[in-house]
Design a protein around this motif. Structure first.
Motif, mmCIF file in Angstrom:
data_model
loop_
_atom_site.group_PDB
_atom_site.id
_atom_site.type_symbol
_atom_site.label_atom_id
_atom_site.label_comp_id
_atom_site.label_asym_id
_atom_site.label_seq_id
_atom_site.Cartn_x
_atom_site.Cartn_y
_atom_site.Cartn_z
ATOM 1 N N LYS A 81 -51.672 27.379 29.231
ATOM 2 C CA LYS A 81 -50.574 28.185 29.774
ATOM 3 C C LYS A 81 -50.991 29.150 30.877
ATOM 4 O O LYS A 81 -50.175 29.891 31.407
ATOM 5 C CB LYS A 81 -49.907 28.977 28.636
ATOM 6 C CG LYS A 81 -49.285 28.064 27.596
ATOM 7 C CD LYS A 81 -48.309 28.778 26.723
ATOM 8 C CE LYS A 81 -47.675 27.816 25.743
ATOM 9 N NZ LYS A 81 -48.669 27.240 24.780
ATOM 10 N N VAL A 82 -52.278 29.151 31.205
ATOM 11 C CA VAL A 82 -52.751 30.045 32.256
ATOM 12 C C VAL A 82 -52.607 29.346 33.615
ATOM 13 O O VAL A 82 -53.125 28.240 33.783
ATOM 14 C CB VAL A 82 -54.231 30.410 32.008
ATOM 15 C CG1 VAL A 82 -54.767 31.249 33.154
ATOM 16 C CG2 VAL A 82 -54.379 31.150 30.684
ATOM 17 N N PRO A 83 -51.924 29.950 34.554
ATOM 18 C CA PRO A 83 -51.781 29.307 35.871
ATOM 19 C C PRO A 83 -53.042 29.498 36.722
ATOM 20 O O PRO A 83 -53.037 30.223 37.711
ATOM 21 C CB PRO A 83 -50.572 30.029 36.468
ATOM 22 C CG PRO A 83 -50.599 31.387 35.843
ATOM 23 C CD PRO A 83 -51.201 31.229 34.477
ATOM 24 N N LEU A 84 -54.119 28.828 36.298
ATOM 25 C CA LEU A 84 -55.405 28.970 36.992
ATOM 26 C C LEU A 84 -55.269 28.707 38.482
ATOM 27 O O LEU A 84 -55.847 29.417 39.308
ATOM 28 C CB LEU A 84 -56.421 27.974 36.421
ATOM 29 C CG LEU A 84 -57.162 28.323 35.135
ATOM 30 C CD1 LEU A 84 -58.227 27.282 34.854
ATOM 31 C CD2 LEU A 84 -57.790 29.710 35.226
ATOM 32 N N ASP A 85 -54.500 27.641 38.824
ATOM 33 C CA ASP A 85 -54.397 27.266 40.237
ATOM 34 C C ASP A 85 -53.731 28.373 41.058
ATOM 35 O O ASP A 85 -54.179 28.691 42.159
ATOM 36 C CB ASP A 85 -53.659 25.926 40.395
ATOM 37 C CG ASP A 85 -52.377 25.890 39.554
ATOM 38 O OD1 ASP A 85 -52.146 26.830 38.755
ATOM 39 O OD2 ASP A 85 -51.599 24.930 39.707
ATOM 40 N N VAL A 86 -52.707 28.993 40.488
ATOM 41 C CA VAL A 86 -52.028 30.081 41.198
ATOM 42 C C VAL A 86 -52.977 31.267 41.384
ATOM 43 O O VAL A 86 -53.110 31.829 42.477
ATOM 44 C CB VAL A 86 -50.771 30.542 40.411
ATOM 45 C CG1 VAL A 86 -50.121 31.740 41.091
ATOM 46 C CG2 VAL A 86 -49.789 29.390 40.269
ATOM 47 N N ILE A 87 -53.666 31.622 40.284
ATOM 48 C CA ILE A 87 -54.562 32.786 40.319
ATOM 49 C C ILE A 87 -55.679 32.584 41.339
ATOM 50 O O ILE A 87 -55.978 33.456 42.151
ATOM 51 C CB ILE A 87 -55.134 33.050 38.894
ATOM 52 C CG1 ILE A 87 -54.001 33.474 37.946
ATOM 53 C CG2 ILE A 87 -56.226 34.104 38.937
ATOM 54 C CD1 ILE A 87 -54.393 33.504 36.471
ATOM 55 N N LEU A 88 -56.287 31.404 41.333
ATOM 56 C CA LEU A 88 -57.411 31.147 42.242
ATOM 57 C C LEU A 88 -56.939 30.913 43.673
ATOM 58 O O LEU A 88 -57.608 31.340 44.629
ATOM 59 C CB LEU A 88 -58.243 29.961 41.747
ATOM 60 C CG LEU A 88 -59.332 30.269 40.714
ATOM 61 C CD1 LEU A 88 -60.394 31.167 41.320
ATOM 62 C CD2 LEU A 88 -58.821 30.894 39.433
ATOM 63 N N ALA A 89 -55.790 30.253 43.816
ATOM 64 C CA ALA A 89 -55.277 29.991 45.171
ATOM 65 C C ALA A 89 -55.019 31.307 45.905
ATOM 66 O O ALA A 89 -55.275 31.424 47.105
ATOM 67 C CB ALA A 89 -54.004 29.154 45.108
ATOM 68 N N GLU A 90 -54.548 32.298 45.182
ATOM 69 C CA GLU A 90 -54.307 33.604 45.813
ATOM 70 C C GLU A 90 -55.595 34.212 46.370
ATOM 71 O O GLU A 90 -55.586 34.792 47.453
ATOM 72 C CB GLU A 90 -53.707 34.579 44.785
ATOM 73 C CG GLU A 90 -52.195 34.511 44.748
ATOM 74 C CD GLU A 90 -51.565 35.689 44.010
ATOM 75 O OE1 GLU A 90 -50.401 35.569 43.659
ATOM 76 O OE2 GLU A 90 -52.265 36.718 43.781
ATOM 77 N N VAL A 91 -56.677 34.076 45.597
ATOM 78 C CA VAL A 91 -57.959 34.620 46.081
ATOM 79 C C VAL A 91 -58.426 33.831 47.305
ATOM 80 O O VAL A 91 -58.916 34.406 48.288
ATOM 81 C CB VAL A 91 -59.023 34.589 44.970
ATOM 82 C CG1 VAL A 91 -60.341 35.142 45.496
ATOM 83 C CG2 VAL A 91 -58.570 35.387 43.754
ATOM 84 N N ILE A 92 -58.243 32.516 47.255
ATOM 85 C CA ILE A 92 -58.681 31.694 48.390
ATOM 86 C C ILE A 92 -57.851 32.021 49.637
ATOM 87 O O ILE A 92 -58.388 32.167 50.739
ATOM 88 C CB ILE A 92 -58.624 30.193 48.019
ATOM 89 C CG1 ILE A 92 -59.675 29.908 46.930
ATOM 90 C CG2 ILE A 92 -58.877 29.314 49.245
ATOM 91 C CD1 ILE A 92 -59.655 28.510 46.365
ATOM 92 N N ASP A 93 -56.541 32.194 49.453
ATOM 93 C CA ASP A 93 -55.687 32.581 50.591
ATOM 94 C C ASP A 93 -56.166 33.900 51.188
ATOM 95 O O ASP A 93 -56.244 34.051 52.410
ATOM 96 C CB ASP A 93 -54.223 32.738 50.128
ATOM 97 C CG ASP A 93 -53.568 31.386 49.893
ATOM 98 O OD1 ASP A 93 -54.163 30.362 50.287
ATOM 99 O OD2 ASP A 93 -52.467 31.355 49.302
ATOM 100 N N TRP A 94 -56.465 34.836 50.298
ATOM 101 C CA TRP A 94 -56.976 36.128 50.762
ATOM 102 C C TRP A 94 -58.261 35.930 51.583
ATOM 103 O O TRP A 94 -58.414 36.480 52.675
ATOM 104 C CB TRP A 94 -57.236 37.035 49.558
ATOM 105 C CG TRP A 94 -57.967 38.304 49.897
ATOM 106 C CD1 TRP A 94 -57.431 39.484 50.321
ATOM 107 C CD2 TRP A 94 -59.390 38.510 49.848
ATOM 108 N NE1 TRP A 94 -58.413 40.406 50.538
ATOM 109 C CE2 TRP A 94 -59.632 39.835 50.254
ATOM 110 C CE3 TRP A 94 -60.474 37.706 49.508
ATOM 111 C CZ2 TRP A 94 -60.910 40.375 50.334
ATOM 112 C CZ3 TRP A 94 -61.756 38.231 49.586
ATOM 113 C CH2 TRP A 94 -61.971 39.558 49.985
ATOM 114 N N GLY A 95 -59.170 35.120 51.062
ATOM 115 C CA GLY A 95 -60.441 34.860 51.748
ATOM 116 C C GLY A 95 -60.235 34.213 53.110
ATOM 117 O O GLY A 95 -60.941 34.527 54.083
#
Lengths: 466, 466
Positions: B289-303
Motif C-alpha cells: 500500500k506504500v506508493p513507492l513510485d510516487v515517493i521516489l519519483a518526487e525526489v527524482i523530479d526534484w533532482g
C-alpha cells in the motif's frame, strides 16, 4: 582512606566531592534495595577529572562504581561493599548540536535521555530510544547497561545506536574511539563491547550516537486482546502487514492495569472492555504519503473478526497518545507502590511467549499459591518483565525469591532466550548467572574483565563475580 | 609436523584432510596476493572435528587459520607463514528451516550467502545482506569479517544480524551461545565481539541469524548524477523523503564504468548520458500500500530540476533490476581484470564525502600524477572503496603503495571515519593500523586477544600484529 578523601576533595572542589554524610541521593538504588556507604561521590565535570580520580583510587586499591541516573534495577550503579568511590557523571551533560546530514550527535555521558529528546525537537532528527525511566536515565548508564526499551525491535538497542565512544580505562588511560561512522572494522568492535559492560571495563565519558529521521506521522492504538495466544497471533500479523513502519508493540496485563489504576489515581483507562491483555501498537513513517491508518486498520479489522481484539481505541491527538503510553510505562511504578515485588527480566523468542507464560504461571503457582503475576513488556522482541507481587493479604515472598528467579530464568534459557534481557546482571543477578550461564561463557567473561581491569578496580562483583 | 599431519589425516579421513600438494584452491586468496603453503587443509564437517583439530594443533603450537569462501581482501583467510593449518568450514553447510514467527534461522558456518538467500525464497522471509561476493562468501567468514555490503545502512552489518553463535575457542572448548533473542544482556556482548574478530579469538561453527520480512515491492532506479556534491545532496533528500523504505544508495564513477564496460563485455549501460557519477537507488516496502513510485519519483523530479540528476532509468522488471545492480557489483571484477590495483576501504561521515574525494584526489595526484582513481561504494553509510589503477600505459605503482594507504587512511581518520570500513585489517593492513590506530586502542585489542588466545594460536598476526 582519609588521605584519599582529602586528595579527591582538593581535586574536585566542594561541588565535586560529596562526603559520606551527604551521599544519600547517590548511595541507594531506585528500588532502595542496594547500596553501601561510599567513601564519597566524585561528581566529575570532565574526562580529565575521571582520569585523575581513577589514578588516585587505583593507587589506593579503592573500588570505583560509575553512576548515571541511578535508575538501574540490578544494583550495578551503587556499592556492594562500603568505602568505594561512586563516580557520578551527571555534571557531564553537554549536548553538541547534531550533525544534520550525517545524522549523528555528540553527547557527554551524563546527558539525561529526555533532555536529548528535547534538544532534538524541531530538527527533523530524533534519538530513537524510549523507556519508562527516560526522565532520569543518562546516556552513559544506558550505554553501560545496553538499554533496550520499547522501540528496540525497530531501531535497535544501545549497542546499535552507539557509533563512537570515549572511555576512561581502569588505570586512567583514555580510549578515544570517537568516530562517526557505522562501518568501522578496524579491529575488535570495542564500542560494542562497552555496551552492556556495566562499568566493569571502563567509564564511558562521551559518545557519538546515531540519530534517525523524525517520523512525519504516527499511528497509535490501544487494543484489548483476548489472551496471550491472541497477542502472539496479532504480533505475527502486524509484522507481516505493518512492514517497516511498526515501531512498538507493548503489552500489559489486566493484573497490571488494576495495580496501576489503584496506585496511580490520575491514570485513565479509555476502553469499555476488560480482557486478559492490552496492547499498544504504534507505527510511524518518515513519509506523509504512507496510508498508515489504512494499513493498520486492516490488521485491527482482521483481529476483531478473529475474536482476538475485543475492543480498541485510536489516539486522535498527541495528548491521547501520551495517555495510552502512560498506562504501559507506569506499570513498574504502580507495582513499586504496591510494595515488595520480584522483578524478572526475561526474553524468549517471540513465538514462544504463550508457552513461556503458561509454564511460568504454573511454576510460580506451584512455588507460592496465589502469587500475583504481572507480566508486561515488549512483544516485538519477546522481552517480558515477569513481575510478581505476593498473594493478596501477604507482605513478602517467604524467602522464595531465588527459587522464582532460578525457575523462570531456566525456563527462558532452555527456550533459547535470556534470564537477563535488558536490565543486565549487575550485583543482584550474578548468583543467577553462575547457575544458568554456561561455565565456558562465564570463564570468557572473567578473562575479558581481567584483560582490561587486572586489579578488579572497576565495579567489582558486578556482571561476573570474582 | 609429519606426526601431526598423520593424526589429522586419520581424524578427518581422505575427504577431510588435504595435503599440501593439493592445497592450491585454499592456499591463495582471491586477489592472489597472499597465502603460504599450509601443512594441510582440514575440511571439517562438525563442531567436534573443529575441537579435535584445535586440540591437536594446540599441542604442537601450530597456527590455525579458519577459512570461509576465501573472498576476503586483506589476507585474513590464508597463511602468513608456511606450515600452519587452514580449517575450511565449507563442508559445514546445513541450513535449518527458518523459525517463521520468530524470524530467525540456524545455519552452519560454511553456508554460502547466496544459498541462504535461495533457501528462503517463497518463505516471506529474507536475510538482508547483499554484497558482490555473495555467490562464494560464507556465513562464518561474513561473521568473522563483520561484513557490511550494500544494504547495511538499512538492515545493519553482520553484528546487527547475529543473535546466537557457537564458537570453538583456541583450546578446543566450545562456547554455546546459540540463543535466539535480540535482547540478551546476560553479560558482555560476546556475540558482537566475535563479529569482526577475523578468526583471532575463535572459530565460528554455527549461528542463529535474524531474518526480515521479504519486501512486497521494490523500486530501483539508475541515475546519472552531475558530480560528487550532487550525490551528497541527493542522498540527504532521499533520507529525508524516502523514509524507512530506502534500502540502498550505491554509487560508482565514470572511470569505473569505463573500466567495467571494457573488461566485462556482457555489461550493458542503459542511459544516454555519461556523467561523473552514477547512483543506484533502491527502496522496498513490506506493504503493497506504500506508493513507492510516487515517493521516489518526487525526489527524482526534484533532482532533475536542481540539475543534480542528468538522466535516469527505472527498472521495469527483475531482470532489469539485476542488470542495474551488476553495473555496480562488477566494479571490483572489472578493475581486477585491468591488472594491478590498490584497494582502499574508507568510510567517512556521509556529509563529508565531497571533501574527502576532493582532498583524496589531490593527495593521490601529488603522489603519482595521472593515477586512475575509481571510487565506488555505499553512499548511505559513507563507505567508499577508493581504488586506484596505475596511470594509463604504466603497469605498477613504483612502490608507492604504502604512501597511498597511509595518506588516505589518515584523511579518513581525521574526518571521524575509518581506514578499514568493512574489509577489515587482516594481514595486509596491520602496518596501517599500527600507524593510524591510537596506541591505547591497539593495546586494548592485544589484551583481549591474549585473554582468549594466550598462546597466539588462532590466526596469528591478523588484526593486531604481535
Amino acid at each position: 582512606m582519609k588521605e584519599l578523601s582529602k586528595k579527591l576533595s582538593t581535586l574536585l572542589g566542594p561541588k565535586g566531592w560529596v562526603s559520606p554524610e551527604n551521599c544519600l541521593p547517590w548511595q541507594r538504588d531506585w528500588l532502595d534495595q542496594n547500596g553501601e556507604v561510599p567513601l564519597g561521590v566524585a561528581r566529575i565535570t570532565s574526562t580529565d577529572e575521571a582520569t585523575e580520580v581513577l589514578r588516585l583510587c587505583c593507587a589506593e586499591k579503592v573500588a570505583i562504581v560509575p553512576q548515571g541516573g541511578n535508575t538501574g534495577l540490578v544494583g550495578a550503579g551503587v556499592l556492594g561493599k562500603p568505602n568505594g568511590v561512586i563516580i557520578s557523571l551527571s555534571r557531564m551533560n553537554v549536548i553538541s548540536s547534531p550533525d544534520y546530514s550525517g545524522g549523528t550527535i555528540t553527547v557527554e555521558a551524563g546527558v539525561i535521555l529526555e533532555s536529548l529528546h528535547q534538544s532534538l525537537k524541531g530538527t527533523g532528527l530524533m534519538f530513537p530510544m524510549h523507556l519508562g525511566s527516560e526522565g532520569s536515565a543518562q546516556i552513559g548508564g544506558l550505554i553501560a547497561t545496553n538499554a533496550g526499551g520499547s522501540h528496540a525491535f525497530r531501531y535497535g538497542m544501545m549497542q546499535d545506536l552507539v557509533l563512537g565512544l570515549e572511555v576512561v580505562l581502569a588505570d586512567g588511560t583514555v580510549w578515544n574511539g570517537m568516530r562517526s561512522v557505522q562501518k568501522d572494522n578496524a579491529g575488535y568492535q570495542l564500542r560494542k563491547l562497552f555496551c552492556g559492560s556495566e562499568g566493569t571495563l571502563g567509564i564511558v565519558t562521551r559518545a557519538i550516537l546515531k540519530l534517525s529521521p523524525e517520523p512525519k506521522q504516527h499511528f497509535t492504538a490501544l487494543l484489548a486482546v483476548s489472551d496471550a495466544s491472541g497477542l502472539v497471533k496479532l504480533a505475527a500479523r502486524l509484522r507481516a502487514e505493518g512492514g517497516e513502519f511498526l515501531t512498538a508493540m507493548e503489552f500489559f496485563s489486566n493484573v497490571g492495569l488494576d495495580i496501576a489504576l489503584t496506585n496511580i489515581p490520575e491514570l485513565v483507562f479509555p476502553l469499555q472492555s476488560r480482557t486478559a491483555f492490552y496492547l499498544i501498537v504504534e507505527a510511524s513513517s518518515g513519509s506523509t504519503k504512507v496510508p498508515l491508518d489504512v494499513i493498520l486498520a486492516e490488521v485491527i479489522d482482521w483481529g476483531m473478526s478473529e475474536g482476538i481484539i475485543i475492543d480498541s481505541a485510536l489516539a486522535m491527538s498527541s495528548t491521547q497518545r501520551a495517555a495510552f503510553w502512560r498506562l504501559r510505562e507506569e506499570q513498574p511504578e504502580g507495582q513499586r507502590q504496591l510494595g515488595v515485588q520480584l522483578k524478572h527480566d526475561i526474553s524468549v523468542p517471540p513465538e514462544q511467549l504463550v508457552d513461556f507464560l503458561n509454564r511460568a504461571n504454573d511454576e510460580c503457582n506451584k512455588i507460592l499459591k496465589g502469587v500475583r503475576i504481572n507480566p508486561f513488556g515488549h512483544l516485538g522482541d519477546g522481552n517480558v518483565h515477569y513481575n510478581l507481587s505476593p498473594p493478596i493479604g501477604q507482605l513478602d515472598f517467604f524467602g522464595l525469591d531465588s527459587e522464582f528467579a532460578i525457575k523462570l530464568g531456566r525456563l527462558a534459557t532452555i527456550m533459547g532466550g535470556s534470564f537477563a534481557a535488558e536490565h543486565g546482571i549487575g550485583r543482584t543477578k550474578t548468583f543467577l548467572a553462575d547457575i544458568l550461564r554456561d561455565p565456558v561463557e562465564r570463564n570468557m567473561m572473567m578473562r575479558i574483565k581481567k584483560s582490561l581491569d587486572d586489579s578488579n578496580q572497576l565495579n567489582p562483583d558486578v556482571l561476573v563475580s570474582s
